[in-house]
Design a protein around this motif. Structure first.
Motif, PDB file in Angstrom:
ATOM      1  N   LEU A 199      -1.040  14.579  43.439  1.00  0.00           N
ATOM      2  CA  LEU A 199      -0.148  13.879  44.374  1.00  0.00           C
ATOM      3  C   LEU A 199      -0.902  13.465  45.632  1.00  0.00           C
ATOM      4  O   LEU A 199      -0.599  12.466  46.264  1.00  0.00           O
ATOM      5  N   ALA A 222      -1.974   9.999  46.452  1.00  0.00           N
ATOM      6  CA  ALA A 222      -1.026   8.976  46.896  1.00  0.00           C
ATOM      7  C   ALA A 222      -1.392   8.479  48.286  1.00  0.00           C
ATOM      8  O   ALA A 222      -1.000   7.394  48.696  1.00  0.00           O
ATOM      9  N   LEU A 248       1.263   2.973  43.181  1.00  0.00           N
ATOM     10  CA  LEU A 248       1.414   4.428  43.278  1.00  0.00           C
ATOM     11  C   LEU A 248       0.912   5.074  41.978  1.00  0.00           C
ATOM     12  O   LEU A 248       0.136   6.032  42.000  1.00  0.00           O
ATOM     13  N   PHE A 275      -2.423   7.610  41.221  1.00  0.00           N
ATOM     14  CA  PHE A 275      -2.406   8.856  40.455  1.00  0.00           C
ATOM     15  C   PHE A 275      -3.454   8.823  39.344  1.00  0.00           C
ATOM     16  O   PHE A 275      -4.111   9.820  39.071  1.00  0.00           O
TER      17      PHE A 275
END
Lengths: 80, 657
Positions: free
Chosen positions: B557, B560, B454, B458
């Protein structure tokens, strides 16, 4: 009065429920956004097939909302 | 790469005598993007098409009519026909084809019409099989009225209440009751009313034919099969004509299209009584070549020069220039918008990032190989055009997925290498453990490494956005100057970096509930950068721009999804594998423990499940990778709105000069 057993509930379970709600509600939200755009995109495509690319793109834009829900869920599950 | 081909504006002028050779030369060279002349002054008018134009279009029209009647498709490979031979034979051949094809097609229509008629008649006669009367018995009476039809109710009793003087025949046809009722004219109205009130009554009229139904049907059937035979023989004749003339039709279509295009070119020129002027753009490198060729074909009479007049950047045609493998990605750019002449053409960047994102998302050796194979198949079927470009993009993406699949150690969701999952050893397909590279244990299992992956997505997002902002900085600098670039793009870069530094320090503090490290140099520096960014942004674009700041967070975001799509696809594969193996093929660890039937269901689940997942795996990663580029990446720098470079010419497929 709260039952003592409820207070002893495993916080992991609550986190999992929270994660589920995050993904589920975000998914519903994204779906509601997409339905209008999708209908409009199909309409535009019926007029001119060249709109396929742009229509498809517009349709997936609200999908970000679902992703945000997922990010929240992942953070809940793996960070807390 | 990154920049479009350098273009030069040229003006070509000459007297009308040399217009035709000039057009021919330009058309053959296929490099000049003509700027259509807009009539504004008194001196020059829009040119008239060459004299041959209307004749050529007429021929093209009749040829296309024949071509569509024959159903000639454009995929006929074969030798190219010399365009020089065509004009001498084209008239005669088109005329001949027209006669042969049109008469046959007319005959076909006629036969089809008659066939329909006969078939309708057969359908009308058939119900009367149930009544043993010849067809002529139903009509031709002076004072008797005849009612025929289906009915599902008792009739005789009700009719006899009206009159005793009647004749009723009943029978069955396809499990429905059919009847014929003969009554004197005087009772017609009463009987009609009786029938109309009966809901199950469906009237059918006997066709005006003579003879017993079976005999008539046989005769009709014979006629039908005769017609069908004729239909077939004409069809096969047409097929023969199609086979013989396909090459000619395609070549002539192309020849006539080319000639029409040439003949109508003057509509885009500025002309006076005796002269013409062509205004347009060519790739700058082609100038010498076009000058030389024009000189040769017109005997030095055509005048060509580079024009230095200022024009707005949107008007300059854009020809993207990228090395071979990156070229298909121009399609993705064009689908969004053609870049402006002075803008960065991001094809070469997308050439790397699109397959990379796709690969990280799909990341499975099995799926990757299947996608690559599918792409190869499409590429071989469509050698040119958009589908070919798409296939090449898919091929690169498939290869990338395979490579990432090795890294993840996944083959159709099954582990390739031995792994320890939740403290238990899981055997992989190869039965060996993967080596550790640079201290990281391979393979990186996606379900086990959600958190680092994750963070990794980013990081990818921040890098991608930074690249977009750098491009944007460059674009704005070129078009509006450095000051604007700093206000418009520099501010966002500061915000991005500052924001990242602040969040990187803030998040761990919030999670571990320790006080915010305000004294930390990274946190303080980040905050400072972000504040400078906001100030620059407000100075450049006004206070309303503050509203836009949260989009930066949502942009980061958004990356993601690279992990999310991958997890869901790997998850589906895992579910399919577990279901089919543990429930059906090897219940309780015994092969065929549930019997052959269960095992077959298991295999079915396996095949269908993976097929669906593969389909989702092509659409999902493709769309989301594209979206990351269009929505997150492009909005940082890309404006588009340029004119596409469309050279005056034709790519010949069936003819050669």
């Amino acid at each position: 009065m709260v039952e003592p057993s409820a207070m002893l509930a495993d916080p992991k379970g609550l986190i999992a429920i929270g994660a589920g709600i995050a993904v589920g509600l975000a998914g519903i939200g994204a779906g509601m956004g997409e339905q209008t755009i999708g209908a409009a995109a199909v309409g535009a495509m019926a007029e001119d097939e060249k709109f396929f690319g742009k229509g498809l793109l517009m349709t997936v834009i609200p999908e970000s909302i679902a992703i945000f829900g997922l990010v929240v869920a992942l953070i809940l599950l793996f960070v807390f | 790469m990154l920049k479009p081909t350098r273009m030069a504006r040229v003006v070509i002028a000459g007297t009308k005598e040399i217009m035709e050779p000039t057009i021919s030369t330009l058309h053959r060279m296929d490099v000049l993007h003509i700027t259509d002349y807009l009539e504004d002054g008194e001196d020059f008018k829009i040119g008239h098409p060459l004299k041959t134009a209307s004749e050529l279009s007429e021929k093209l029209l009749s040829l296309r009519a024949i071509s569509s009647q024959l159903g000639v498709s454009g995929k006929m490979p074969g030798e190219k026909i010399s365009a020089k031979q065509l004009p001498s034979v084209i008239d005669e051949k088109i005329k001949k084809l027209q006669e042969e094809v049109t008469s046959r097609v007319d005959e076909l229509r006629n036969i089809e019409f008659r066939l329909k008629e006969k078939e309708d008649l057969i359908a009308a006669v058939k119900p009367f099989f149930g009544l043993e009367l010849p067809l002529e018995a139903y009509s031709g009476y002076g004072s008797i009225r005849v009612f025929t039809g289906f009915i599902n109710a008792e009739l005789e009793g009700r009719v006899s209440k009206i009159t005793d003087n009647y004749e009723l025949f009943t029978g069955e046809y396809e499990k429905r009751r059919i009847f014929a009722l003969f009554v004197p004219e005087a009772f017609e109205e009463e009987v009609r009313k009786l029938l109309q009130d009966e809901r199950t009554f469906v009237e059918i009229k006997a066709p005006a034919l003579e003879g017993n139904p079976p005999v008539i049907i046989e005769a009709l059937n014979n006629e039908v099969s005769e017609l069908k035979q004729k239909h077939e023989s004409i069809n096969s004749e047409l097929e023969k004509i199609k086979k013989e003339y396909s090459g000619f039709i395609l070549a002539s279509d192309e020849y006539l299209s080319v000639e029409t295009q040439k003949a109508e070119a003057p509509l885009r020129f500025a002309t006076s009584t005796n002269a013409f002027v062509i205004d347009g753009w060519i790739p700058a490198a082609k100038y010498d070549e076009i000058e030389k060729e024009l000189k040769e074909s017109t005997g030095g009479l055509a005048y060509i020069t580079k024009s230095t007049d200022q024009v707005s950047v949107e008007e300059i045609p854009v020809k993207m220039e990228n090395p071979g493998p990156a070229e298909p990605f121009e399609l993705l750019i064009d689908t969004f918008a053609t870049p402006k002449y002075k803008e960065i053409d991001p094809s070469a960047v997308i050439f790397i990032t699109f397959p990379l994102f796709y690969g990280i998302m799909l990341g499975d050796v099995g799926y990757g190989l299947l996608v690559s194979a599918l792409a190869l198949a499409i590429k071989n079927k469509f050698r040119t055009g958009g589908l070919n470009a798409l296939a090449l993009i898919l091929l690169l993406s498939g290869i990338m997925s395979t490579l990432l699949g090795v890294l993840y150690g996944e083959f159709f969701g099954l582990p390739i290498f031995n792994m320890v999952v939740h403290g238990e050893l899981e055997k992989g397909i190869l039965g060996i453990a993967a080596p550790a590279i640079a201290g990281i244990n391979m393979p990186i299992h996606r379900f086990d490494a959600v958190q680092p992956l994750l963070l990794f997505t980013f990081v990818i997002g921040i890098l991608h956005l930074t690249l977009g902002l750098v491009f944007g900085f460059r674009n704005v600098t070129i078009m509006h100057g450095l000051k604007h670039a700093i206000y418009e793009k520099g501010s966002w870069m500061l915000l991005l970096f500052g924001g990242v530094a602040v969040v990187a320090k803030l998040m761990p503090a919030l999670i571990s509930k320790t006080p915010v490290p305000t004294g930390n140099p990274v946190f303080a520096g980040g905050l400072l950068l972000a504040i400078i960014g906001v100030v620059l942004l407000i100075k450049g674009e006004g206070p309303i721009a503050i509203m836009e700041i949260p989009t930066l967070l949502s942009n980061v975001l958004s990356y993601a999804r690279i992990l999310a799509i991958g997890l869901s696809s790997a998850g589906i594969a895992l579910v399919v594998n577990t279901l089919s193996k543990d429930l059906f093929i090897m219940p309780d660890g015994v092969l065929l423990g549930g019997g052959i039937g269960a095992a077959i269901i298991g295999i079915l689940i396996l095949v269908v499940g993976h097929s669906i997942n593969l389909l989702l795996g092509i659409i999902g990663p493709g769309l989301h990778s594209l979206r990351l580029h269009y929505v997150e990446f492009f909005t940082k720098f890309y404006e588009g709105g340029g004119t596409r470079y469309i050279p005056f010419g034709y790519i010949r497929k069936y003819t050669e000069e």
